[in-house]
Write an enzyme that holds these catalytic residues in place. Structure first.
Site, short mmCIF file in Angstrom:
data_model
loop_
_atom_site.label_atom_id
_atom_site.label_comp_id
_atom_site.label_asym_id
_atom_site.label_seq_id
_atom_site.Cartn_x
_atom_site.Cartn_y
_atom_site.Cartn_z
N GLU A 167 0.92 9.30 5.22
CA GLU A 167 -0.42 9.73 4.78
C GLU A 167 -1.50 9.10 5.65
O GLU A 167 -1.56 7.87 5.83
CB GLU A 167 -0.63 9.32 3.30
CG GLU A 167 -2.01 9.70 2.77
CD GLU A 167 -2.13 9.66 1.26
OE1 GLU A 167 -1.12 9.41 0.56
OE2 GLU A 167 -3.26 9.88 0.77
N LYS A 183 9.37 8.64 -5.76
CA LYS A 183 8.64 8.21 -4.56
C LYS A 183 8.00 6.85 -4.83
O LYS A 183 7.46 6.64 -5.92
CB LYS A 183 7.57 9.24 -4.18
CG LYS A 183 6.74 8.81 -2.95
CD LYS A 183 5.91 9.95 -2.40
CE LYS A 183 4.63 10.20 -3.15
NZ LYS A 183 3.69 9.06 -3.20
N GLU A 241 5.66 3.54 -2.81
CA GLU A 241 4.79 3.24 -1.67
C GLU A 241 5.11 1.88 -1.06
O GLU A 241 5.44 0.94 -1.78
CB GLU A 241 3.32 3.24 -2.14
CG GLU A 241 2.85 4.57 -2.70
CD GLU A 241 1.38 4.55 -3.09
OE1 GLU A 241 0.68 3.55 -2.85
OE2 GLU A 241 0.93 5.56 -3.66
N ASP A 258 1.07 10.25 -8.59
CA ASP A 258 0.15 9.45 -9.41
C ASP A 258 -1.30 9.82 -9.09
O ASP A 258 -2.23 9.33 -9.73
CB ASP A 258 0.43 7.95 -9.29
CG ASP A 258 0.36 7.42 -7.87
OD1 ASP A 258 0.03 8.19 -6.95
OD2 ASP A 258 0.63 6.22 -7.67
N SER A 259 -1.49 10.73 -8.13
CA SER A 259 -2.81 11.34 -7.93
C SER A 259 -3.30 11.98 -9.21
O SER A 259 -4.48 12.29 -9.34
CB SER A 259 -2.75 12.38 -6.80
OG SER A 259 -1.70 13.30 -7.04
N ASP A 285 6.35 10.24 -8.76
CA ASP A 285 5.83 8.97 -8.26
C ASP A 285 6.15 7.83 -9.20
O ASP A 285 5.94 7.94 -10.42
CB ASP A 285 4.30 9.04 -8.13
CG ASP A 285 3.84 9.15 -6.69
OD1 ASP A 285 4.61 8.79 -5.78
OD2 ASP A 285 2.70 9.61 -6.49
O1 KIV Z 1 0.15 10.98 -5.61
C1 KIV Z 1 0.16 11.87 -4.75
O2 KIV Z 1 -0.28 13.00 -4.96
C2 KIV Z 1 0.70 11.55 -3.44
C3 KIV Z 1 0.52 12.56 -2.35
C4 KIV Z 1 -0.87 12.53 -1.89
C5 KIV Z 1 1.49 12.38 -1.25
O3 KIV Z 1 1.25 10.50 -3.25
#
Ligand code: KIV
Length: 266
Positions: free
Chosen positions: A183, A114, A116, A47-48, A86
């Site tokens: 992280e 993934k 969080e 989600d970056s 994500d």
């Molecule tokens: O969203 C993302 O790119 C991440 C990485 C920084 C691990 O969660």
């Protein structure tokens, strides 16, 4: 899945015996294909993308449909690396809604999702894993909690927070998570957690003691503007191509020379 695709089992088998897992983010088919040729093991559609693709100040506005769109792009470009997606902010408030969001991402081409957080997501991890959705957990600086943290800063510096992180890591692994991203945590703590949990830890700003490393593609390629966190290395500097840069990153992760102590938090 291609004949030579990297499986979750293959990545888990590298815990302890190596080589370290080299992972990066990707959001489009072209970069995914180049990263595949360069030997990357895992591509995260993070989600970056809200920050590095959309230009937002944080990841919070990203939706499941946006991640799914980029997962489709990446899955078309990458034959061999494991594609992880994500679950964005507010897409997993409870197990049932988490499963619906995850199903959208798996249908788009992700092999794993993934999410969080610690204790409160443990029942969600159990629910997803029981329904054949492999999960990567994410602890430490979890960007979806940016407002609670008051910014993007190193986590678990005091003993109480470190103890909570250790307990969360153990609970997430027991709940069935296959991988754990750590992280921005002190390198000693990350190494300790990696020794304690039976699943591979993938670090970003968590030192060289993790079982693998991940970087945001734009950081790895020196495209990110503004202040760079200390764990970022520009692998394109002095190299002639994006593929050479990613291959150098893969080599540095595998031989343990990335991250250095100066690129980690004591
Ligand atoms: O969203 C993302 O790119 C991440 C990485 C920084 C691990 O969660």
């Amino acid at each position: 899945m291609s004949e030579h695709a990297i499986t979750i089992g293959a990545l888990r088998a590298r815990k302890g015996s190596g080589p370290p897992i080299a992972a990066m983010t990707a959001y489009d088919a072209s970069l995914a294909a180049v990263a595949d040729s360069a030997g990357i093991d895992l591509l995260l559609v993070g989600d970056s993308l809200g920050m590095v693709v959309h230009g937002a100040p944080n990841t919070l506005a990203v939706t499941v449909d946006e991640v799914a769109y980029h997962v489709r792009c990446v899955a078309r470009g990458a034959a061999r690396p494991l594609v992880v997606a994500d679950l964005p902010f507010a897409s997993y408030p409870d197990p049932v809604r988490a499963f619906e969001s995850a199903a959208t991402l798996v249908r788009a081409g992700a092999a794993m999702v993934k999410l969080e957080g610690g204790g409160h997501v443990v029942p969600i991890v159990e629910y997803l894993v029981a329904r054949e959705v492999p999960v990567c957990a994410h602890l430490g600086l979890t960007p979806q909690a940016v407002h609670r943290f008051g910014g993007f800063r190193v986590q678990a510096r005091d003993e109480a927070e470190a103890a909570r992180l250790r307990a969360d890591a153990a609970a997430l692994a027991a709940a069935g998570a296959s991988l754990l991203v750590l992280e921005c945590v002190p390198s000693g703590l990350a190494t300790e957690v990696g020794r304690d949990v039976p699943i591979p830890t993938i670090g970003i700003g968590a030192g060289a003691g993790c079982d693998g490393q991940i970087l945001v593609a734009q950081d790895l390629l020196g495209i990110t503007r503004g202040k760079r966190p200390r764990f970022v290395r520009d692998f394109l500097a002095g190299r002639g191509s994006v593929e050479a840069a990613i291959a150098a990153y893969v080599a540095a992760v595998r031989d343990g020379s990335f991250p250095s102590a100066a690129e980690s938090y004591p």
